[in-house]
Design a protein around this motif. Sequence first.
Motif, PDB file in Angstrom:
ATOM      1  N   ASP A   1       0.830  -1.203   0.000  1.00 40.83           N
ATOM      2  CA  ASP A   1       0.000   0.000   0.000  1.00 40.83           C
ATOM      3  C   ASP A   1       0.869   1.260   0.000  1.00 40.83           C
ATOM      4  O   ASP A   1       1.470   1.596   1.021  1.00 40.83           O
ATOM      5  N   ARG A   2       0.961   1.905  -1.109  1.00 39.47           N
ATOM      6  CA  ARG A   2       1.691   3.160  -1.266  1.00 39.47           C
ATOM      7  C   ARG A   2       3.128   3.061  -0.729  1.00 39.47           C
ATOM      8  O   ARG A   2       3.573   3.906   0.034  1.00 39.47           O
ATOM      9  N   ILE A   3       3.800   2.016  -1.131  1.00 34.49           N
ATOM     10  CA  ILE A   3       5.204   1.875  -0.759  1.00 34.49           C
ATOM     11  C   ILE A   3       6.040   2.259  -1.973  1.00 34.49           C
ATOM     12  O   ILE A   3       5.757   1.800  -3.084  1.00 34.49           O
ATOM     13  N   ALA A   4       7.040   3.105  -1.754  1.00 32.80           N
ATOM     14  CA  ALA A   4       7.815   3.622  -2.881  1.00 32.80           C
ATOM     15  C   ALA A   4       8.437   2.476  -3.674  1.00 32.80           C
ATOM     16  O   ALA A   4       8.864   1.462  -3.112  1.00 32.80           O
ATOM     17  N   LEU A   5       8.494   2.671  -4.970  1.00 31.06           N
ATOM     18  CA  LEU A   5       8.986   1.643  -5.883  1.00 31.06           C
ATOM     19  C   LEU A   5      10.397   1.186  -5.503  1.00 31.06           C
ATOM     20  O   LEU A   5      10.691  -0.018  -5.489  1.00 31.06           O
ATOM     21  N   ASP A   6      11.236   2.146  -5.189  1.00 34.15           N
ATOM     22  CA  ASP A   6      12.613   1.809  -4.804  1.00 34.15           C
ATOM     23  C   ASP A   6      12.635   0.840  -3.629  1.00 34.15           C
ATOM     24  O   ASP A   6      13.422  -0.109  -3.595  1.00 34.15           O
ATOM     25  N   GLU A   7      11.782   1.143  -2.668  1.00 31.81           N
ATOM     26  CA  GLU A   7      11.737   0.293  -1.488  1.00 31.81           C
ATOM     27  C   GLU A   7      11.260  -1.111  -1.853  1.00 31.81           C
ATOM     28  O   GLU A   7      11.794  -2.109  -1.351  1.00 31.81           O
ATOM     29  N   LEU A   8      10.255  -1.164  -2.720  1.00 32.00           N
ATOM     30  CA  LEU A   8       9.752  -2.478  -3.142  1.00 32.00           C
ATOM     31  C   LEU A   8      10.824  -3.256  -3.891  1.00 32.00           C
ATOM     32  O   LEU A   8      10.997  -4.455  -3.673  1.00 32.00           O
ATOM     33  N   TYR A   9      11.544  -2.567  -4.758  1.00 27.79           N
ATOM     34  CA  TYR A   9      12.609  -3.255  -5.503  1.00 27.79           C
ATOM     35  C   TYR A   9      13.630  -3.855  -4.536  1.00 27.79           C
ATOM     36  O   TYR A   9      14.074  -4.986  -4.702  1.00 27.79           O
ATOM     37  N   LYS A  10      13.968  -3.080  -3.523  1.00 26.21           N
ATOM     38  CA  LYS A  10      14.928  -3.607  -2.532  1.00 26.21           C
ATOM     39  C   LYS A  10      14.338  -4.804  -1.804  1.00 26.21           C
ATOM     40  O   LYS A  10      14.978  -5.837  -1.621  1.00 26.21           O
ATOM     41  N   ARG A  11      13.100  -4.645  -1.379  1.00 27.89           N
ATOM     42  CA  ARG A  11      12.434  -5.720  -0.644  1.00 27.89           C
ATOM     43  C   ARG A  11      12.421  -7.020  -1.457  1.00 27.89           C
ATOM     44  O   ARG A  11      12.593  -8.103  -0.917  1.00 27.89           O
ATOM     45  N   TYR A  12      12.215  -6.872  -2.753  1.00 26.98           N
ATOM     46  CA  TYR A  12      12.103  -8.063  -3.618  1.00 26.98           C
ATOM     47  C   TYR A  12      13.445  -8.474  -4.223  1.00 26.98           C
ATOM     48  O   TYR A  12      13.483  -9.276  -5.142  1.00 26.98           O
ATOM     49  N   HIS A  13      14.520  -7.894  -3.729  1.00 31.20           N
ATOM     50  CA  HIS A  13      15.861  -8.190  -4.256  1.00 31.20           C
ATOM     51  C   HIS A  13      15.940  -7.910  -5.751  1.00 31.20           C
ATOM     52  O   HIS A  13      16.513  -8.694  -6.503  1.00 31.20           O
ATOM     53  N   LEU A  14      15.392  -6.816  -6.153  1.00 29.30           N
ATOM     54  CA  LEU A  14      15.329  -6.511  -7.588  1.00 29.30           C
ATOM     55  C   LEU A  14      16.297  -5.412  -8.018  1.00 29.30           C
ATOM     56  O   LEU A  14      16.190  -4.899  -9.128  1.00 29.30           O
ATOM     57  N   THR A  15      17.230  -5.035  -7.134  1.00 31.90           N
ATOM     58  CA  THR A  15      18.240  -4.087  -7.605  1.00 31.90           C
ATOM     59  C   THR A  15      19.324  -4.878  -8.336  1.00 31.90           C
ATOM     60  O   THR A  15      19.543  -6.061  -8.060  1.00 31.90           O
ATOM     61  N   LYS A  16      19.986  -4.208  -9.253  1.00 34.25           N
ATOM     62  CA  LYS A  16      21.008  -4.932 -10.030  1.00 34.25           C
ATOM     63  C   LYS A  16      22.104  -5.459  -9.114  1.00 34.25           C
ATOM     64  O   LYS A  16      22.643  -6.549  -9.342  1.00 34.25           O
ATOM     65  N   GLU A  17      22.406  -4.718  -8.036  1.00 31.10           N
ATOM     66  CA  GLU A  17      23.458  -5.171  -7.120  1.00 31.10           C
ATOM     67  C   GLU A  17      23.047  -6.453  -6.404  1.00 31.10           C
ATOM     68  O   GLU A  17      23.826  -7.414  -6.298  1.00 31.10           O
ATOM     69  N   GLN A  18      21.816  -6.458  -5.895  1.00 31.64           N
ATOM     70  CA  GLN A  18      21.341  -7.654  -5.189  1.00 31.64           C
ATOM     71  C   GLN A  18      21.344  -8.865  -6.105  1.00 31.64           C
ATOM     72  O   GLN A  18      21.808  -9.951  -5.730  1.00 31.64           O
ATOM     73  N   ILE A  19      20.828  -8.653  -7.302  1.00 33.36           N
ATOM     74  CA  ILE A  19      20.744  -9.786  -8.235  1.00 33.36           C
ATOM     75  C   ILE A  19      22.144 -10.279  -8.594  1.00 33.36           C
ATOM     76  O   ILE A  19      22.422 -11.488  -8.573  1.00 33.36           O
ATOM     77  N   ALA A  20      23.032  -9.336  -8.885  1.00 40.07           N
ATOM     78  CA  ALA A  20      24.394  -9.723  -9.271  1.00 40.07           C
ATOM     79  C   ALA A  20      25.068 -10.499  -8.134  1.00 40.07           C
ATOM     80  O   ALA A  20      25.720 -11.526  -8.367  1.00 40.07           O
ATOM     81  N   ASP A  21      24.880 -10.030  -6.907  1.00 34.76           N
ATOM     82  CA  ASP A  21      25.468 -10.742  -5.753  1.00 34.76           C
ATOM     83  C   ASP A  21      24.962 -12.176  -5.676  1.00 34.76           C
ATOM     84  O   ASP A  21      25.736 -13.112  -5.459  1.00 34.76           O
ATOM     85  N   GLU A  22      23.665 -12.302  -5.839  1.00 37.31           N
ATOM     86  CA  GLU A  22      23.077 -13.639  -5.698  1.00 37.31           C
ATOM     87  C   GLU A  22      23.482 -14.554  -6.856  1.00 37.31           C
ATOM     88  O   GLU A  22      23.631 -15.757  -6.677  1.00 37.31           O
ATOM     89  N   ILE A  23      23.634 -13.978  -8.018  1.00 38.88           N
ATOM     90  CA  ILE A  23      24.131 -14.780  -9.149  1.00 38.88           C
ATOM     91  C   ILE A  23      25.555 -15.248  -8.857  1.00 38.88           C
ATOM     92  O   ILE A  23      25.884 -16.432  -9.033  1.00 38.88           O
ATOM     93  N   ARG A  24      26.379 -14.319  -8.370  1.00 39.88           N
ATOM     94  CA  ARG A  24      27.773 -14.684  -8.052  1.00 39.88           C
ATOM     95  C   ARG A  24      27.818 -15.820  -7.035  1.00 39.88           C
ATOM     96  O   ARG A  24      28.551 -16.790  -7.186  1.00 39.88           O
ATOM     97  N   ALA A  25      26.993 -15.682  -5.999  1.00 37.72           N
ATOM     98  CA  ALA A  25      26.974 -16.715  -4.959  1.00 37.72           C
ATOM     99  C   ALA A  25      26.562 -18.064  -5.536  1.00 37.72           C
ATOM    100  O   ALA A  25      27.038 -19.117  -5.109  1.00 37.72           O
ATOM    101  N   CYS A  26      25.717 -18.000  -6.510  1.00 39.59           N
ATOM    102  CA  CYS A  26      25.159 -19.225  -7.081  1.00 39.59           C
ATOM    103  C   CYS A  26      26.140 -19.927  -8.015  1.00 39.59           C
ATOM    104  O   CYS A  26      26.152 -21.153  -8.089  1.00 39.59           O
ATOM    105  N   ILE A  27      26.950 -19.143  -8.726  1.00 39.89           N
ATOM    106  CA  ILE A  27      27.851 -19.785  -9.701  1.00 39.89           C
ATOM    107  C   ILE A  27      29.266 -19.971  -9.174  1.00 39.89           C
ATOM    108  O   ILE A  27      30.110 -20.551  -9.839  1.00 39.89           O
ATOM    109  N   SER A  28      29.510 -19.463  -7.979  1.00 40.02           N
ATOM    110  CA  SER A  28      30.884 -19.540  -7.471  1.00 40.02           C
ATOM    111  C   SER A  28      31.187 -20.940  -6.945  1.00 40.02           C
ATOM    112  O   SER A  28      30.279 -21.686  -6.592  1.00 40.02           O
TER     113      SER A  28
END
Lengths: 579, 579
Positions: free
Chosen positions: A552-579
């Motif tokens: 409910d009226r939560i800023a998009l940026d905050e939602l992206y962070k919450r859902y791990h949808l920033t490029k940094e979060q995704i890249a980190d998780e990809i690295r962890a997965c392929i390392s």
Amino acid sequence: MILDKINSPDDVKKLSLLEMQNLAEEIREAIIKKVNTTGGHFGPNLGIVEATIALHYVFNSPADKIVYDVSHQCYPHKMLTGRKEGFLEPEKYSKYTGYTAPEECEHDFFKVGHTSTSVSLASGLAKARDLKGEGGNIIALIGDGSLSGGEALEGLDNAAVLGSNFIVVVNDNDQSIAENHGGLYDNLKLLRETDGKAECNFFKSLGFGYVLVKEGNNVEKLIETFKRVKDSPHPVVVHICTQKGKGCKAAEENRENFHWILPHTLDENQPAPVFEESYTSITREYILNKAKEDKTVIAINAGTPGVFGFDKEFRAQMGKQYLDVGIAEEHAVACASGIATGGAKPIFAVMSSFIQRTYDQMSQDLCLNNSPITMLVYWGGISGADATHLCTFDIPLISNIPNMVYLAPTNKEEYLKMLDWSVDQTEHPVAIRVPMCGLKSTGVEDTTDYSVLNKYKVVSKCEKVAILGLGNFLGLAHKVKEELKINATIINPVFMTGLDTELLEELKKDHSLVVTLEDGELDGGFGEKIARFYGNSDMKVLNYGAKKEFTDRIALDELYKRYHLTKEQIADEIRACIS
Amino acid sequence: MILDKINSPDDVKKLSLLEMQNLAEEIREAIIKKVNTTGGHFGPNLGIVEATIALHYVFNSPADKIVYDVSHQCYPHKMLTGRKEGFLEPEKYSKYTGYTAPEECEHDFFKVGHTSTSVSLASGLAKARDLKGEGGNIIALIGDGSLSGGEALEGLDNAAVLGSNFIVVVNDNDQSIAENHGGLYDNLKLLRETDGKAECNFFKSLGFGYVLVKEGNNVEKLIETFKRVKDSPHPVVVHICTQKGKGCKAAEENRENFHWILPHTLDENQPAPVFEESYTSITREYILNKAKEDKTVIAINAGTPGVFGFDKEFRAQMGKQYLDVGIAEEHAVACASGIATGGAKPIFAVMSSFIQRTYDQMSQDLCLNNSPITMLVYWGGISGADATHLCTFDIPLISNIPNMVYLAPTNKEEYLKMLDWSVDQTEHPVAIRVPMCGLKSTGVEDTTDYSVLNKYKVVSKCEKVAILGLGNFLGLAHKVKEELKINATIINPVFMTGLDTELLEELKKDHSLVVTLEDGELDGGFGEKIARFYGNSDMKVLNYGAKKEFTDRIALDELYKRYHLTKEQIADEIRACIS
């Protein structure tokens, strides 16, 4: 100021008529100032000021219960029920939601934002009251275009035979969001013109008692009538004729444009809006051109033409190739299916949040019959919107229906090519998720043959990691790749309704991780289908998208962070997965 | 036999009035014989014989287009349009579907099985005709309870203002499946009683022209009226009063029980039905007892009480704690939400196929408001039903809506415990998928605390392979284990709306394969959520369920094979995966 004394409905009851009239002006002034600052629903709230005062004067909320339809006309109600600060103090302008919200106040009973719900919801309150042997009035305030929705009509048919107290206030401002459509509105007009005396009365035909208040912005007349129907032992309709946008000349004169306004719309010397090409503008242009060359093309919408740029000029040019069915999405989809079956070419434009109102029609009337219609789904994606207007659910909703082809374009040329293919083809019901991000152009005509279903596009082929960036999120896929600093494969899946099994199989050869990015709810969505496909293989899969929740009226940026949808979060998780 | 001469509607036009009357009797006789052999819709078809003959006598199908609502009253139409063999020759009884089917015949325009769709679909045909500058009549035949659905009401509101030829034939047999509910039916009654002269006329209030044919089983009167409205330049309603079940005494006298019949219902000396305890019977009993001890419990259904055992005795005992809203699922869900908000305890029983008619109400009115209602979803699962009545889609439909708790019980004790918990709790909207398999009893009271959400039950804990058998398919899980001859872990997931992440995480320690079995569509369903969970791990996942497709009267065994749902197929694939 009268408002200073008003902290609850009880304070309204202490006022004289003159004070109530002054209160109306104060409320109106506050709404104009507030909404012109923050943006929001304008005309509906200005029209309903007097009726709200009169309701709280006559009835005893919350023992008597008022349910606001759409609830975009609840600002005066909020001001009278302890929340005036949200309208008077600029620093508190965003404290309250623009809709009724039970968590804010005991005078609100439901979170409501979609239309046509009040009668059914309120009739449930009435039924509970009767089961519990309690008393009190139950009031549904409907109108402002929302009478035409199937739920409202089912509700009226049932509420009429409740056999106990039930009051429906029909706010007739002679307008929906745009102009009214449907035979029902002709009856309201007849009733207005005959002072409510016409025998042929929609509400009476269902069994309701009926009273007309022609001066629906006259507190005195309203009070008189509400007193008359209070404690009515049977269901009754109070038909009140109000002025949408009352008290603001511009809004009175242009009721459609002032239904909802952007901030500062009323400010003087506003710079003229700069025209920018957008997905909306190119759709509008495409339809106008296509309709000229093919007289069987017809643009359909359900009561919200403004959202799609279907302005008065568009409507005039389209003539009988334009159909606004009013708020009646079920009819829109079924009628479009019929139009296609009859050999014409319907294009139905609809907001993601409202396509929810027509699941069975998509399934039975449309997809079971494989009718070739084009459905343009606008605003689909994660957003900071109110809980009632989230657009996160359309992928799970639409894409699991058999026979549907749901497309996710990623740029202008793709979109136009899909649109053109869809309108002319005769094989499939096609939905296109109109991109939410800014218009992107490749400058190169798209030559894809979309009749070959479920063929994903490989944007760049590398190895090890493949990122599937669906629709709005293809850009994010590129950003993640950049962030990763590895040569990931980028894929534009295009089709949300099917798997490119050949390509997915191929990826197994030289990839160990597939990442999906989708701008919508993960549960039941696109990524899970990819995860299922690879379940029985060594391929790792990471799915990104929104959590299953009402936000409910939560800023998009905050939602992206919450859902791990920033490029940094995704890249980190990809690295962890392929390392 | 007159029927011998009838191979298309053209042949009907050559008949004398007397011949048509005889034809009606022949058709009736064939329907009685056929339906008593195969089972099927009985009363509605017997009532509409004369009207169908008159329609085909007066209009020129397929240039004039007739759209049948629900289309369970299309048997006479099928017999007049080249498909009489399906009613006269026992070996061809199953050749044609029980609904209209464009692939069978040029006189059918849509596959239709859900109610309330004809007006919208037909108005689309009318719109296409007008866009293409063509002529011809468009006729929607609605009625038999289907007027009350939101789609029909939206359709009528819009069709009334089409501005061109459109004919709605309202088949008023004074009955829905059960008795009528809703104010609209009181208006039909008033119109019948005043020979159509009452000024307060629902259809006129929407703008339709209106004609009543009181003798709706009189071919002559029908022909006379249809001739009168043929080529009408504006929308008109022809209200015909028919006798449901006409020509079969038992069906005339018990219209509800003979709406649809099982094979051999009319045979003499039928053995009295043996009462067997079933999920339906224990639900009925539970509700009756619960309602006695708690006067706020209310059982709701939308026009199909018979399916749930809500027979006349049940209704009488429940009194005001029973609510049939007619065919109006949207209202049912929203009203139930209101009832719960008002502090009472609604139990809404609905068939899986019809819950589709109310997605937005589940999302907005119910789940967004977190209203504690109990929704009992019947018949959910893969079946050999007609394409219009599949029950394969309820898991994707319901389980991806935030806040909903959707439970899959696997035996009597679990089911009753869930039901009891759900009715009394005040936290969540709860749906329970009433099992489709025969009643299974453990004989031991279930003591699970279902308020602890998303806690799966480990039925037997072993290692390597874990099989999650959801609801109806827990039995299949056991069979697969037996077939496999290994000590697989068996899990009863219980909750379709969430993951037991702790348990799933735990499985990673000593399992390498998780298998999910669900009795419904795989796309958007339960198994995919498990696949997503394990995407980023070494756990292999195999998901079993139905393909995303509309199937049409395909035997269950065949579907199971098609979907790799036999224990042998699953065991083979598990072996291949772990070898």
